[in-house]
Write a protein that holds these residues in place. Structure first.
Motif, PDB file in Angstrom:
ATOM      1  N   ALA A  69       0.990   5.153  -5.286  1.00  0.00           N
ATOM      2  CA  ALA A  69       0.503   3.971  -5.210  1.00  0.00           C
ATOM      3  C   ALA A  69       1.597   2.980  -5.980  1.00  0.00           C
ATOM      4  CB  ALA A  69      -0.623   3.577  -5.414  1.00  0.00           C
ATOM      5  N   ALA A  70       1.831   3.560  -7.260  1.00  0.00           N
ATOM      6  CA  ALA A  70       2.680   2.680  -8.157  1.00  0.00           C
ATOM      7  C   ALA A  70       4.060   2.681  -7.818  1.00  0.00           C
ATOM      8  CB  ALA A  70       2.598   3.479  -9.635  1.00  0.00           C
ATOM      9  N   VAL A  71       4.641   3.771  -7.243  1.00  0.00           N
ATOM     10  CA  VAL A  71       6.048   3.585  -6.635  1.00  0.00           C
ATOM     11  C   VAL A  71       5.961   2.633  -5.580  1.00  0.00           C
ATOM     12  CG1 VAL A  71       7.799   4.995  -5.438  1.00  0.00           C
ATOM     13  CG2 VAL A  71       6.860   5.923  -7.312  1.00  0.00           C
TER      14      VAL A  71
ATOM     15  N   PHE B  62      13.263   8.683  -1.415  1.00  0.00           N
ATOM     16  CA  PHE B  62      13.019   8.737  -0.133  1.00  0.00           C
ATOM     17  C   PHE B  62      12.167   7.357   0.092  1.00  0.00           C
ATOM     18  CE2 PHE B  62       9.195   8.774   2.626  1.00  0.00           C
ATOM     19  CZ  PHE B  62       9.876   9.069   3.662  1.00  0.00           C
ATOM     20  N   ALA B  63      11.247   6.762  -0.618  1.00  0.00           N
ATOM     21  CA  ALA B  63      10.370   5.616  -0.472  1.00  0.00           C
ATOM     22  C   ALA B  63      11.251   4.359  -0.446  1.00  0.00           C
ATOM     23  CB  ALA B  63       9.374   5.574  -1.376  1.00  0.00           C
ATOM     24  N   ARG B  64      12.479   4.355  -1.556  1.00  0.00           N
ATOM     25  CA  ARG B  64      13.300   3.440  -1.468  1.00  0.00           C
ATOM     26  C   ARG B  64      14.123   3.254  -0.131  1.00  0.00           C
ATOM     27  NH1 ARG B  64      14.607   0.467  -5.682  1.00  0.00           N
ATOM     28  NH2 ARG B  64      13.678   2.085  -7.047  1.00  0.00           N
ATOM     29  N   ALA B  65      14.529   4.166   0.439  1.00  0.00           N
ATOM     30  CA  ALA B  65      15.374   4.183   1.696  1.00  0.00           C
ATOM     31  C   ALA B  65      14.483   3.843   2.840  1.00  0.00           C
ATOM     32  CB  ALA B  65      16.146   5.555   1.801  1.00  0.00           C
ATOM     33  N   PHE B  66      13.248   4.510   2.673  1.00  0.00           N
ATOM     34  CA  PHE B  66      12.167   3.973   3.743  1.00  0.00           C
ATOM     35  C   PHE B  66      11.757   2.494   3.874  1.00  0.00           C
ATOM     36  CE2 PHE B  66       7.905   3.758   5.565  1.00  0.00           C
ATOM     37  CZ  PHE B  66       7.844   4.608   6.492  1.00  0.00           C
ATOM     38  N   VAL B  67      11.535   2.142   2.587  1.00  0.00           N
ATOM     39  CA  VAL B  67      11.385   0.605   2.443  1.00  0.00           C
ATOM     40  C   VAL B  67      12.485  -0.557   3.084  1.00  0.00           C
ATOM     41  CG1 VAL B  67      10.816  -1.456   1.017  1.00  0.00           C
ATOM     42  CG2 VAL B  67       9.592   0.737   0.621  1.00  0.00           C
ATOM     43  N   SER B  68      13.725   0.188   2.608  1.00  0.00           N
ATOM     44  CA  SER B  68      14.920  -0.521   2.992  1.00  0.00           C
ATOM     45  C   SER B  68      14.959  -0.597   4.478  1.00  0.00           C
ATOM     46  CB  SER B  68      16.000  -0.052   2.359  1.00  0.00           C
ATOM     47  OG  SER B  68      17.462  -0.595   2.720  1.00  0.00           O
ATOM     48  N   ASP B  69      14.925   0.489   5.040  1.00  0.00           N
ATOM     49  CA  ASP B  69      14.940   0.707   6.634  1.00  0.00           C
ATOM     50  C   ASP B  69      13.845  -0.148   7.423  1.00  0.00           C
ATOM     51  OD1 ASP B  69      15.813   2.024   9.153  1.00  0.00           O
ATOM     52  OD2 ASP B  69      13.837   2.798   9.107  1.00  0.00           O
ATOM     53  N   ARG B  70      12.746  -0.026   7.170  1.00  0.00           N
ATOM     54  CA  ARG B  70      11.707  -0.605   7.632  1.00  0.00           C
ATOM     55  C   ARG B  70      11.680  -2.121   7.374  1.00  0.00           C
ATOM     56  NH1 ARG B  70       7.570   2.926   9.721  1.00  0.00           N
ATOM     57  NH2 ARG B  70       8.875   4.836   9.863  1.00  0.00           N
ATOM     58  N   VAL B  71      12.143  -2.871   6.322  1.00  0.00           N
ATOM     59  CA  VAL B  71      12.098  -4.010   6.020  1.00  0.00           C
ATOM     60  C   VAL B  71      13.377  -4.512   6.764  1.00  0.00           C
ATOM     61  CG1 VAL B  71      12.249  -5.981   4.389  1.00  0.00           C
ATOM     62  CG2 VAL B  71      10.592  -4.158   4.108  1.00  0.00           C
ATOM     63  N   ARG B  72      14.656  -4.161   6.339  1.00  0.00           N
ATOM     64  CA  ARG B  72      15.945  -4.807   6.785  1.00  0.00           C
ATOM     65  C   ARG B  72      16.122  -4.624   8.438  1.00  0.00           C
ATOM     66  NH1 ARG B  72      20.019  -3.628   2.214  1.00  0.00           N
ATOM     67  NH2 ARG B  72      18.963  -4.660   0.494  1.00  0.00           N
ATOM     68  N   PHE B  73      15.696  -3.329   9.055  1.00  0.00           N
ATOM     69  CA  PHE B  73      16.194  -3.182  10.326  1.00  0.00           C
ATOM     70  C   PHE B  73      14.988  -3.370  11.430  1.00  0.00           C
ATOM     71  CE2 PHE B  73      19.126  -0.488   7.477  1.00  0.00           C
ATOM     72  CZ  PHE B  73      20.092  -1.396   7.798  1.00  0.00           C
ATOM     73  N   ARG B  74      13.854  -2.693  10.983  1.00  0.00           N
ATOM     74  CA  ARG B  74      12.951  -2.765  11.942  1.00  0.00           C
ATOM     75  C   ARG B  74      12.126  -4.117  11.603  1.00  0.00           C
ATOM     76  NH1 ARG B  74      10.181   3.170  12.389  1.00  0.00           N
ATOM     77  NH2 ARG B  74      12.247   4.200  12.837  1.00  0.00           N
ATOM     78  N   ARG B  75      12.253  -4.700  10.430  1.00  0.00           N
ATOM     79  CA  ARG B  75      11.713  -6.132  10.405  1.00  0.00           C
ATOM     80  C   ARG B  75       9.995  -5.864  10.093  1.00  0.00           C
ATOM     81  NH1 ARG B  75      15.882  -9.326  13.429  1.00  0.00           N
ATOM     82  NH2 ARG B  75      17.212  -9.603  11.713  1.00  0.00           N
TER      83      ARG B  75
ATOM     84  N   ASP C  13       2.295   3.068   5.556  1.00  0.00           N
ATOM     85  CA  ASP C  13       3.254   4.231   6.321  1.00  0.00           C
ATOM     86  C   ASP C  13       3.372   5.194   4.964  1.00  0.00           C
ATOM     87  OD1 ASP C  13       2.989   3.533   8.833  1.00  0.00           O
ATOM     88  OD2 ASP C  13       4.772   2.626   8.975  1.00  0.00           O
ATOM     89  N   LEU C  14       3.795   4.376   3.818  1.00  0.00           N
ATOM     90  CA  LEU C  14       4.165   5.338   2.648  1.00  0.00           C
ATOM     91  C   LEU C  14       2.991   6.054   2.132  1.00  0.00           C
ATOM     92  CD1 LEU C  14       6.756   3.072   0.869  1.00  0.00           C
ATOM     93  CD2 LEU C  14       7.261   5.015   1.717  1.00  0.00           C
ATOM     94  N   ARG C  15       1.708   5.341   2.200  1.00  0.00           N
ATOM     95  CA  ARG C  15       0.685   6.012   1.778  1.00  0.00           C
ATOM     96  C   ARG C  15       0.293   7.208   2.410  1.00  0.00           C
ATOM     97  NH1 ARG C  15      -1.654   0.735   1.704  1.00  0.00           N
ATOM     98  NH2 ARG C  15      -2.992   1.312   3.270  1.00  0.00           N
ATOM     99  N   LEU C  16       0.417   6.995   3.729  1.00  0.00           N
ATOM    100  CA  LEU C  16       0.033   8.459   4.865  1.00  0.00           C
ATOM    101  C   LEU C  16       1.137   9.361   4.393  1.00  0.00           C
ATOM    102  CD1 LEU C  16      -0.294   6.486   8.024  1.00  0.00           C
ATOM    103  CD2 LEU C  16      -2.073   7.553   6.718  1.00  0.00           C
TER     104      LEU C  16
END
Length: 166
Positions: A95-97, A65-78, A87-90
């Motif tokens: 934290a290590a992931v 989930f976190a991998r997909a979340f990071v990809s979406d937020r960085v690539r598409f939402r910038r 957002d992931l901490r919430l």
């Protein structure tokens, strides 16, 4: 007195089927699923059993989930690392992931994203001018609100300002 016809009773078996369908359509983390189960008034012990079942059958995986979340937020939402991390901490991701996934972000793409949003802000806003301190501060606040590191934002503003003078 509440209208009893509008209250939908969800059994643990129904909850499991609903969550299986939900997880088959899109990535979700365990905290999101736990929230839904609480909303459906599923007991904590049943909730734990349902979550364990979904994890063991790979319907839910917080790292995936976190991998997909990071990809979406960085690539598409910038979005920047700071915003994505928050957002992931919430969402209760370890934290290590989070640190590992943020380290995997392609630096060139990341800088390009920041540059793109700042150039778009300059084009869209007639009030932001790089030749004034106030204009540079507005642009810096914008970059930081999008979750980018202050040092990277300042460096990008300097580059954009020098390009405009050339």
């Amino acid at each position: 007195m509440p209208n009893i016809r509008n209250v939908r009773i969800v059994t643990p078996a129904q909850a499991l089927v609903r969550l299986e369908r939900l997880c088959a359509r899109a990535e979700h983390c365990t905290s999101e699923l736990q929230l839904r189960l609480r909303k459906w008034k599923i007991t904590e012990s049943e909730s734990d059993r349902i979550i364990e079942s979904l994890i063991s059958r790979r319907y839910v995986d917080d790292e995936r989930f976190a991998r997909a979340f990071v990809s979406d937020r960085v690539r598409f939402r910038r979005h920047g690392r700071i915003l994505v991390s928050r957002d992931l901490r919430l969402k209760g991701i370890d934290a290590a992931v989070i640190d590992q996934l943020l380290d995997e972000i392609d630096r060139d793409m990341y800088i390009s994203n920041l540059r793109h949003i700042m150039q778009a802000k300059l084009r869209m806003s007639g009030t932001v001018a790089l030749d004034t301190r106030e204009g540079r501060m507005k642009l810096a606040r914008f970059g930081m609100q999008r979750g980018y590191e202050p040092s990277l934002v300042i460096e990008t503003i300097k580059i954009l300002a020098s390009e405009r003078q050339d």
